[in-house]
Design an enzyme around this catalytic site. Structure first.
Site, short mmCIF file in Angstrom:
data_model
loop_
_atom_site.label_atom_id
_atom_site.label_comp_id
_atom_site.label_asym_id
_atom_site.label_seq_id
_atom_site.Cartn_x
_atom_site.Cartn_y
_atom_site.Cartn_z
N LYS A 41 -0.34 -19.96 4.97
CA LYS A 41 -1.28 -18.97 4.43
C LYS A 41 -1.10 -18.70 2.95
CE LYS A 41 -3.33 -16.34 8.08
NZ LYS A 41 -3.28 -15.09 8.82
N ARG A 94 0.10 5.41 5.66
CA ARG A 94 -0.06 6.02 4.34
C ARG A 94 -1.30 6.89 4.25
NH1 ARG A 94 1.13 0.37 1.63
NH2 ARG A 94 0.29 -0.14 3.67
N SER A 132 3.25 -3.03 -1.68
CA SER A 132 3.80 -4.22 -2.35
C SER A 132 2.84 -4.72 -3.42
CB SER A 132 4.07 -5.32 -1.32
OG SER A 132 5.02 -4.90 -0.39
P1 ADP Z 1 2.12 -3.48 2.06
O1 ADP Z 1 3.03 -2.56 1.32
O2 ADP Z 1 1.39 -4.41 1.15
O3 ADP Z 1 1.25 -2.83 3.09
P2 ADP Z 1 3.58 -4.84 4.19
O4 ADP Z 1 2.61 -5.65 4.95
O5 ADP Z 1 4.87 -5.51 3.90
O6 ADP Z 1 3.07 -4.47 2.79
O7 ADP Z 1 3.85 -3.46 4.92
C1 ADP Z 1 4.41 -3.45 6.16
C2 ADP Z 1 4.24 -2.09 6.76
O8 ADP Z 1 5.06 -1.16 6.04
C3 ADP Z 1 2.84 -1.53 6.64
O9 ADP Z 1 2.06 -1.95 7.70
C4 ADP Z 1 3.09 -0.06 6.72
O10 ADP Z 1 3.24 0.29 8.07
C5 ADP Z 1 4.43 0.10 6.06
N1 ADP Z 1 4.37 0.59 4.69
C6 ADP Z 1 4.10 -0.12 3.58
N2 ADP Z 1 4.16 0.66 2.49
C7 ADP Z 1 4.47 1.89 2.92
C8 ADP Z 1 4.67 3.16 2.27
N3 ADP Z 1 4.53 3.30 0.96
N4 ADP Z 1 4.98 4.22 3.05
C9 ADP Z 1 5.09 4.08 4.39
N5 ADP Z 1 4.92 2.93 5.05
C10 ADP Z 1 4.62 1.84 4.33
#
Ligand code: ADP
Length: 165
Positions: A41, A94, A132
């Site tokens: 991907k 979030r 991210s």
């Molecule tokens: P992204 O930060 O781009 O959503 P991920 O796919 O790695 O990246 O995130 C995995 C999971 O982490 C998300 O589905 C969410 O549940 C949780 N997550 C991500 N960022 C946050 C945040 N700032 N606060 C709380 N949970 C978060």
């Protein structure tokens, strides 16, 4: 033993992720941070090895937390969860916009593996804006990363961002 699985792409891990992981570690016997990847991907910023290394340093010191990876070519999260006795997928919410997608994923996981439960923890107020992709963008502009990601991994992100500029 009840295991919290915190899945994500962690490209890179942020303080928002760490906040959810640490809160899960207070509630569950063990927490597995699962770096989900799919070699076929879209190109991530970091390689799987780099993501794993950063995630490991981010949770260093938490005795009941470990970091693992899973290639989604081998199946969905519901498949990965089968290796645990009592798996609970823990996700951070979030905003309302996260909910629709997470609710769908929860339904699919439950369909494929009825033993999987999903629990949502609301994001801490100071991290509700953090993702991210925001971190990647901030890094590419050479702006300050302190307060967004663990201090220990800031040099990794700055170094990678230089190569991407
Ligand atoms: P992204 O930060 O781009 O959503 P991920 O796919 O790695 O990246 O995130 C995995 C999971 O982490 C998300 O589905 C969410 O549940 C949780 N997550 C991500 N960022 C946050 C945040 N700032 N606060 C709380 N949970 C978060």
């Amino acid at each position: 033993m009840t295991t919290a699985i915190c899945p994500g792409s962690f490209d890179p891990i942020t303080l928002g992720h760490v906040d959810i992981i640490c809160r899960a570690a207070e509630i569950f016997d063990e927490v597995v941070v699962c770096v989900m990847h799919n070699a076929a991907k879209k190109s991530p910023m970091f390689t799987l090895e780099e993501k794993l290394s950063m995630a490991r340093r981010a949770v260093e010191g938490y005795k009941n937390v470990r970091v693992d990876s899973y290639d989604t070519c081998d199946g969905l999260l519901a498949e990965y969860a089968k290796r645990f006795e009592h798996p609970v997928v823990v996700k951070g919410l979030r905003a309302a916009s996260d909910f629709d997608y997470e609710f769908q994923m929860n339904m699919i996981n439950k369909c494929l593996n009825p033993a999987v439960e999903t629990m949502f923890l609301t994001a801490s107020e100071r991290y509700t804006f953090l993702s991210s992709s925001i971190v990647r963008e901030v890094a590419q502009y050479g702006a300050e990363l302190k307060g967004l990601v663990p201090d220990a991994i800031i040099p990794d992100i700055e170094e990678k961002a230089k190569q991407w500029r």
